[in-house]
Design an enzyme around this catalytic site. Structure first.
Site, short mmCIF file in Angstrom:
data_model
loop_
_atom_site.label_atom_id
_atom_site.label_comp_id
_atom_site.label_asym_id
_atom_site.label_seq_id
_atom_site.Cartn_x
_atom_site.Cartn_y
_atom_site.Cartn_z
CG ASP A 139 35.20 51.37 35.31
OD1 ASP A 139 35.21 50.94 34.18
OD2 ASP A 139 36.73 51.67 35.45
CE1 TYR A 141 40.44 47.23 40.36
CE2 TYR A 141 39.31 46.07 42.49
CZ TYR A 141 40.46 46.83 41.62
OH TYR A 141 41.72 46.38 41.85
NE ARG A 155 45.30 45.63 49.08
CZ ARG A 155 44.55 46.31 47.54
NH1 ARG A 155 44.83 47.05 47.45
NH2 ARG A 155 44.26 45.66 47.28
CD GLU A 213 36.77 49.36 32.75
OE1 GLU A 213 35.43 50.02 32.63
OE2 GLU A 213 37.40 49.38 33.60
CG ASP A 245 38.74 53.01 32.84
OD1 ASP A 245 39.23 54.06 32.87
OD2 ASP A 245 38.78 52.63 34.09
NE ARG A 249 46.65 50.17 35.14
CZ ARG A 249 45.93 49.99 34.89
NH1 ARG A 249 45.27 50.03 36.30
NH2 ARG A 249 44.53 49.46 33.76
CD GLN A 252 44.59 53.32 38.90
OE1 GLN A 252 45.68 52.79 37.60
NE2 GLN A 252 44.07 51.89 38.89
CE1 TYR A 256 46.99 52.63 45.86
CE2 TYR A 256 44.74 52.13 46.28
CZ TYR A 256 46.06 51.86 46.68
OH TYR A 256 46.63 50.64 46.67
CB THR A 372 40.17 45.45 33.97
OG1 THR A 372 40.31 46.80 33.91
CG2 THR A 372 40.74 44.48 32.66
CD GLU A 386 44.80 42.11 35.52
OE1 GLU A 386 44.25 40.73 35.16
OE2 GLU A 386 43.75 42.70 35.24
CA CA Z 1 38.47 50.42 34.80
#
Ligand code: CA
Length: 440
Positions: A139, A141, A155, A213, A245, A249, A252, A256, A372, A386
């Site tokens: 996958d 990005y 961030r 996706e 996908d 969250r 994640q 991550y 995504t 989002e």
């Molecule tokens: Ca993904």
């Protein structure tokens, strides 16, 4: 690159399968996608092509002597891998033959048409399966808008990491939990930690999300140790489908770092049953995404003038939500976003070439997820993370319900299509999945 137009793309051509001539249908004569399904009276999975509201059984068509001999054996397999491995000239020959067999102008009423008719099955009588044995799933990005939005939440001081404009970022996903559209998705359990809490707890995800996706299926692929040059990348792209996908969250954000996504992603990934051949998308090719002034040019191994000129895809991709309440009330699914694949920062060819650039071997049936698909506008954000800005701005549905993340009973429906003046609209079909409550 498979961008030349031929008679299979001619917008004026019609099928003698009348339902294929409906202007807003997904599966006209110009599409001819491949899938695998169980059809009545056949003992096992069959490779099929969608035409209107029918599917054509390619194993039966091969047995009837209707297919080119070079592809007939691959079309008798219970999955698309062998056909994917044959390469672009064989794919083109099969597509041309199917277009002839199903075209009203090329297959007049008579014994040949009757032979084709015997291989047709109404689509509702077919149970679609995963199209291939998928040995590897990666996958990416590739939307800079998605990467920037997500980065801004996690961030704020440096939303986009310094490597983004140089390297097509990706991770190896889990092939065993890829499921076909229509498979229910059990809410996963895992470790989650509120920012205020000192320690994590184990329990059902409270921040379950989808990601819109595109899936790209690999064709012949490469031997271990042998990269694929960017100019040859599309010879290894069999076709595309829709991919969801599913993402937890809360798991994640806790897991991550430092190695990337793991249990937040691999509990399930949904795929649409139909693979649209790259050749069918030739009329919808576009230039690669125009990078902002000041962005670095791709490094030479990812740079190719032909790919810059026509490496993009003008595909509209939509997400619909159907809640349990809406289902009870008999309300139609509500569209929550609409984006276009042409905004992706990296082309499919660049993703593929980068993946193999270290000698990693790609194999027929492997899947590359695009990442995504999100654009610059709010309406074009391809996940709830989002759209609801991590749950802080819940989405309002027409019936008054609100969603920060997915509730049990919510069904997510991805749809996609290509449309351009002077061409025949073609669709990708649907990728659906309903969320079940967490298990015991
Ligand atoms: Ca993904």
């Amino acid at each position: 690159m498979t961008v030349e137009l031929n008679f299979t793309h001619e917008a004026s051509r019609r099928s003698w399968v009348e339902s294929a001539n409906e202007p807003t249908g997904d599966f006209p004569l110009q599409n001819l996608p491949y899938g695998v399904g169980l059809v009545p009276a056949a003992p096992g999975p069959r490779i099929v092509t969608a035409i209107g509201d029918q599917v054509l059984d390619l194993a039966a068509a091969g047995e009837a002597g209707l297919l080119p001999p070079a592809v007939a054996a691959a079309c008798r397999e219970p999955a698309l891998n062998a056909l994917m491995g044959l390469g672009a000239p064989a794919w083109s020959a099969l597509r041309a033959r199917l277009s002839e067999l199903l075209g009203a102008d090329t297959c007049l009423a008579g014994p040949r048409r009757t032979a084709v008719e015997r291989c047709l099955v109404p689509a509702p009588l077919t149970t679609m399966l995963l199209p291939a044995r998928i040995g590897g799933y990666t996958d990416f990005y590739a939307s800079i808008f998605h990467a920037t939005h997500v980065g801004a939440m996690f961030r704020p001081e440096s939303p986009l990491l310094p490597n983004y404009k140089w390297v097509p970022v990706g991770y190896h996903g889990r092939a065993s939990s890829l499921v076909v559209s229509g498979t229910a998705i059990r809410r996963p359990q895992g470790q989650l930690k509120d920012s205020a809490a000192e320690a994590p707890v184990f329990g059902p995800s409270r921040q379950l999300d989808y990601e819109l996706e595109l899936a790209a299926f690999i064709g012949p692929g490469n031997a271990l140790g042998t990269p694929i040059p960017i100019g040859a990348a599309e010879e290894h792209l069999f076709g595309v489908g829709l991919l969801n996908d599913w993402s937890a969250r809360d798991f994640q954000s806790w897991e991550y770092q430092p190695l990337g996504p793991f249990l937040a992603k691999n509990f399930a990934t949904s795929l649409s049953p139909w693979v649209i051949p790259l050749e069918a998308l030739a009329p919808f090719r576009r230039p690669a995404f125009a990078r902002s002034a000041g962005d670095p040019a791709p490094l030479p191994y990812l740079a190719d003038p032909a790919n810059q000129r026509l490496g993009g895809l003008d595909l509209t991709l939509e997400v619909f939500l159907l809640t349990a309440q809406m289902r009870t009330d008999g309300v139609a699914p509500h569209r929550v976003s609409r984006g276009n694949f042409s905004v992706m920062y990296w082309t499919l060819a660049q993703l593929l070439t980068h993946h193999a650039s270290n000698g990693c071997n790609l194999q027929p049936g492997d899947v590359l997820g695009s990442g995504t698909v999100s654009g610059p506008d709010r309406d074009s954000r391809g996940c709830l993370l989002e759209l609801s800005w991590r749950g802080t701005e819940p989405l309002s549905l027409p019936n008054g319900e609100r969603r920060g993340f997915l509730h049990d009973g919510d069904e997510v429906i991805l749809r996609g299509y290509a449309e351009r003046a002077g061409t025949r609209r073609i669709g990708l079909g649907e990728c659906r999945g309903i969320v079940l409550p967490a298990g015991p």
